[in-house]
Design a protein around this motif. Structure first.
Motif, short mmCIF file in Angstrom:
data_model
loop_
_atom_site.label_atom_id
_atom_site.label_comp_id
_atom_site.label_asym_id
_atom_site.label_seq_id
_atom_site.Cartn_x
_atom_site.Cartn_y
_atom_site.Cartn_z
N ASN A 9 -19.07 -14.02 35.23
CA ASN A 9 -18.93 -13.99 33.78
C ASN A 9 -17.50 -14.28 33.32
O ASN A 9 -17.28 -15.11 32.45
CB ASN A 9 -19.37 -12.61 33.25
N CYS A 10 -16.51 -13.60 33.93
CA CYS A 10 -15.14 -13.72 33.40
C CYS A 10 -14.14 -14.32 34.38
O CYS A 10 -13.00 -14.59 34.01
CB CYS A 10 -14.63 -12.37 32.91
N GLY A 11 -14.55 -14.49 35.63
CA GLY A 11 -13.65 -15.13 36.58
C GLY A 11 -12.70 -14.18 37.30
O GLY A 11 -11.90 -14.61 38.13
N TYR A 12 -12.76 -12.87 37.00
CA TYR A 12 -11.94 -11.88 37.72
C TYR A 12 -12.20 -11.99 39.22
O TYR A 12 -13.34 -12.14 39.65
CB TYR A 12 -12.26 -10.47 37.21
N ARG A 13 -11.14 -11.90 40.02
CA ARG A 13 -11.30 -12.05 41.48
C ARG A 13 -10.83 -10.81 42.22
O ARG A 13 -9.85 -10.18 41.83
CB ARG A 13 -10.49 -13.27 41.96
N THR A 14 -11.52 -10.48 43.29
CA THR A 14 -11.17 -9.33 44.12
C THR A 14 -11.69 -9.52 45.53
O THR A 14 -12.67 -10.25 45.74
CB THR A 14 -11.76 -8.02 43.53
N PHE A 15 -11.02 -8.88 46.47
CA PHE A 15 -11.54 -8.84 47.84
C PHE A 15 -12.37 -7.58 48.08
O PHE A 15 -12.94 -7.42 49.15
CB PHE A 15 -10.39 -8.84 48.85
N TYR A 16 -12.36 -6.67 47.09
CA TYR A 16 -12.91 -5.34 47.32
C TYR A 16 -14.24 -5.18 46.58
O TYR A 16 -14.27 -5.08 45.35
CB TYR A 16 -11.89 -4.27 46.92
N LYS A 17 -15.31 -5.13 47.36
CA LYS A 17 -16.67 -5.09 46.84
C LYS A 17 -16.84 -3.93 45.86
O LYS A 17 -16.44 -2.81 46.14
CB LYS A 17 -17.63 -4.91 48.02
N LYS A 18 -17.41 -4.23 44.71
CA LYS A 18 -17.74 -3.21 43.71
C LYS A 18 -18.92 -3.72 42.92
O LYS A 18 -19.16 -4.92 42.85
CB LYS A 18 -16.53 -2.90 42.82
N GLY A 59 -0.25 -6.02 56.56
CA GLY A 59 0.46 -6.75 55.52
C GLY A 59 -0.35 -6.75 54.24
O GLY A 59 -1.54 -6.47 54.25
N ILE A 60 0.34 -7.06 53.15
CA ILE A 60 -0.38 -7.30 51.89
C ILE A 60 -0.05 -8.72 51.47
O ILE A 60 1.12 -9.13 51.49
CB ILE A 60 -0.04 -6.25 50.80
N ALA A 61 -1.08 -9.47 51.13
CA ALA A 61 -0.88 -10.88 50.76
C ALA A 61 -1.53 -11.15 49.41
O ALA A 61 -2.53 -10.54 49.05
CB ALA A 61 -1.46 -11.80 51.81
N ARG A 62 -0.92 -12.09 48.68
CA ARG A 62 -1.43 -12.50 47.37
C ARG A 62 -2.11 -13.85 47.51
O ARG A 62 -1.48 -14.84 47.90
CB ARG A 62 -0.28 -12.56 46.37
N ALA A 66 -6.13 -12.65 43.60
CA ALA A 66 -6.55 -11.40 44.28
C ALA A 66 -5.63 -11.11 45.46
O ALA A 66 -5.21 -12.02 46.18
CB ALA A 66 -7.99 -11.54 44.76
N ASN A 67 -5.33 -9.83 45.64
CA ASN A 67 -4.50 -9.39 46.77
C ASN A 67 -5.36 -8.71 47.83
O ASN A 67 -6.44 -8.20 47.53
CB ASN A 67 -3.43 -8.40 46.31
N ALA B 250 -9.11 0.38 45.42
CA ALA B 250 -8.37 -0.39 46.43
C ALA B 250 -6.96 -0.67 45.92
O ALA B 250 -6.80 -1.16 44.80
CB ALA B 250 -9.10 -1.70 46.73
N VAL B 251 -5.97 -0.32 46.71
CA VAL B 251 -4.58 -0.48 46.27
C VAL B 251 -4.25 -1.94 46.01
O VAL B 251 -3.55 -2.29 45.06
CB VAL B 251 -3.63 0.14 47.32
N ALA B 252 -4.80 -2.85 46.82
CA ALA B 252 -4.48 -4.27 46.66
C ALA B 252 -5.14 -4.88 45.43
O ALA B 252 -4.83 -6.02 45.07
CB ALA B 252 -4.88 -5.04 47.91
N ASP B 253 -6.05 -4.17 44.78
CA ASP B 253 -6.62 -4.67 43.53
C ASP B 253 -5.62 -4.57 42.38
O ASP B 253 -5.89 -5.03 41.27
CB ASP B 253 -7.90 -3.90 43.16
#
Ligand code: ZN
Lengths: 108, 392
Positions: A9-18, A59-62, A66-67, B250-253
């Motif tokens: 719908n809005c294009g928001y991106r995430t790696f974390y399932k919700k 690590g944390i990557a961008r 979405a990170n 999630a912190v990376a969010d």
């Protein structure tokens, strides 16, 4: 394979399932290839729960929009470009052995 | 004070704190969890000169008694110990912010008119579990995708510290001063977990936990309880605001590893509700579960510009004798962090400071307005409280 979830719908991106999108509340997600990310920070963790590798390099990557926090290969540093390399053993835990993505150099 | 179901009129002024009490936070307290909680409760009631049967509501902050102590139904067991029946009683769980969340619940109960006298008790007995079990319980607050990577709370703190040092002029040695300061404050606090001076070298030579963070950058877990009596009366320390905000799981969010939006949101809501600005804050208790969090939260709360909080540590502004004392009771770092007890212990420290009850060697001078922020997980959910000096 680890994919970016993009709200249809809005294009928001995430790696974390919700279930719901946190921008618009939508419930439909498209799976997209994450592409190349930039490593923002790293840490080497020496105290971890049972079943986790010691030490655990994280690590944390961008990525585009979405990170992600994930295990990293030795030798990677902040500022490096990274890709997601699936099929790595991540830890022993709930549901046995977890296999998933680590950060790897793009030319690996 | 008999409204067990509540039908009072909404309060048209701020609730006030008329009694506080806590147990010494420690590595291991031999007493069972229920006894720790009742001990703190009795101290708060004694301080307020109130007996248990005069309270209208009981709000218990506890993160994981089922896991640490094999205890379910905590609020009911505690009511029984205190000899209380017929009133509303409940347990509030919000991981490491369970204490302030229980306080928020009581704050709402008083403001709504449902309760005239609310007893809030927060505590945890973590020593009952071994370190591996504790680490496992605490790591369970993460998103499934974080769990899978073996991520822990110190992992997030290590990533944040690494990024902070790369983005700003602060270095590893500057960060050590947070622990040095908070240990020095705890030495003046008889309720603190640690009574030990540490030097910059001690911090820098302690074992690496999550590079660049070391053991002395991390708070200890342990046993302890703290209690506060909140009332609809007009004497006591005024609770000008108590506001909560949830962040991403999630912190990376989050948009950046250095941002803790839940602290910013809770803080802004609390400033607005209390009609104050960051410049009005005279003393603050910050959720320094890891040294780097003190800087990140001070920045989110507008007490320093982004990227500048480290300077306040290095130049002594946040020392007890500085212009903005931070964590005069020792903080989580050195007062200790028995999860459900922490948020209440922060409020108690502010009450002592505002009433002028802190001993001379720990009093921070002329203070009229104090702020506390209690944070669940690595910023999953934050509660910010603003207190003002006695109104009587
Ligand atoms: Zn959406």
């Amino acid at each position: 394979m680890t994919k970016v979830l993009e709200c249809s719908n809005c294009g928001y991106r995430t790696f974390y399932k919700k279930k719901h999108c946190l921008e618009c509340g939508g419930q439909e997600w498209n799976k997209q290839e994450p592409g190349v990310g930039e490593l923002l920070a790293i840490t080497t963790v020496h105290v971890s729960p049972e079943g986790v590798r010691e030490p655990n390099r994280l690590g944390i990557a961008r990525f585009e929009g979405a990170n992600l926090v994930a295990q990293i290969r030795k030798g990677l540093n902040p500022g490096d470009n990274v890709k997601l390399d699936d099929s790595n053993i991540l830890r022993e835990g709930d549901n046995g052995t977890h296999v998933g993505a680590q950060f790897a150099p793009v030319d690996d | 004070m008999t409204q067990s179901t509540g039908s009072g009129e909404p309060l048209d002024r701020s609730p006030t704190i008329t009694g506080v009490g806590m147990t010494v936070f420690t590595n291991k307290d031999e007493r069972p969890l229920l006894e720790l909680l009742t001990t703190a409760a009795d101290r708060a009631l004694d301080d307020a000169d109130v007996i248990p049967t005069n309270i209208d509501s009981l709000h218990v902050g506890n993160a994981a008694a089922e896991a640490f102590n094999r205890r379910s139904g905590l609020a009911n067991a505690l009511s029984s110990e205190l000899g209380i029946t017929d009133i509303t009683a409940r347990r509030i769980e919000n991981t490491s912010a369970s204490g302030a969340s229980a306080f928020l619940d009581a704050f709402d109960a008083i403001r709504s008119g449902r309760s005239q006298a609310a007893l809030i008790i927060g505590g945890e007995k973590m020593s009952a579990a071994d370190t591996a079990t504790s680490t496992e319980i605490i790591s369970r607050i993460t998103h499934d995708a974080e769990y899978e990577q073996g991520v822990t709370l110190p992992s997030f703190a290590g990533l944040a510290a690494d990024r902070y040092f790369r983005m700003y002029d602060a270095d590893r040695e500057d960060l050590a001063h947070v622990a040095v300061k908070n240990h020095d404050n705890a030495r003046q606090n008889p309720y603190a977990h640690f009574d030990k001076e540490v030097t910059v070298d001690d911090v820098l030579e302690s074992p690496v936990v999550a590079d660049p963070l070391r053991l002395y950058d991390c708070c200890p877990t342990g046993d302890g309880a703290a209690a506060v009596l909140l009332t609809a009366g007009d004497d006591g320390v005024e609770v000008a605001a108590c506001e909560g905000a949830v962040g991403t799981h999630a912190v990376a969010d989050r948009s950046d590893p250095l941002k803790i939006e839940s602290v910013r949101e809770a803080g802004n809501s609390a400033y607005a509700a209390a009609d104050v600005t960051p410049a009005d804050i005279d003393v603050a208790c910050i959720h320094d579960a890891f040294s780097i969090l003190e800087w990140l939260e001070v920045e989110e709360l507008g007490l320093a510009e982004r990227g500048k909080a480290w300077q306040l540590t290095v130049d002594g502004t946040t020392n007890r004798d500085g212009s903005l004392p931070i964590n005069p009771g020792g903080g989580l770092k050195a007062r200790g962090h028995p999860l459900g007890g922490t948020g209440i212990s922060q409020i108690i420290e502010l009450v002592w400071q505002l009433r002028g009850d802190a001993p001379n060697n720990r009093a921070v001078g002329d203070v009229n307005c104090g702020l506390a922020v209690n944070v669940a997980g690595f910023g999953n959910n934050s509660v910010c409280t603003v207190l003002k000096g006695e109104t009587a």
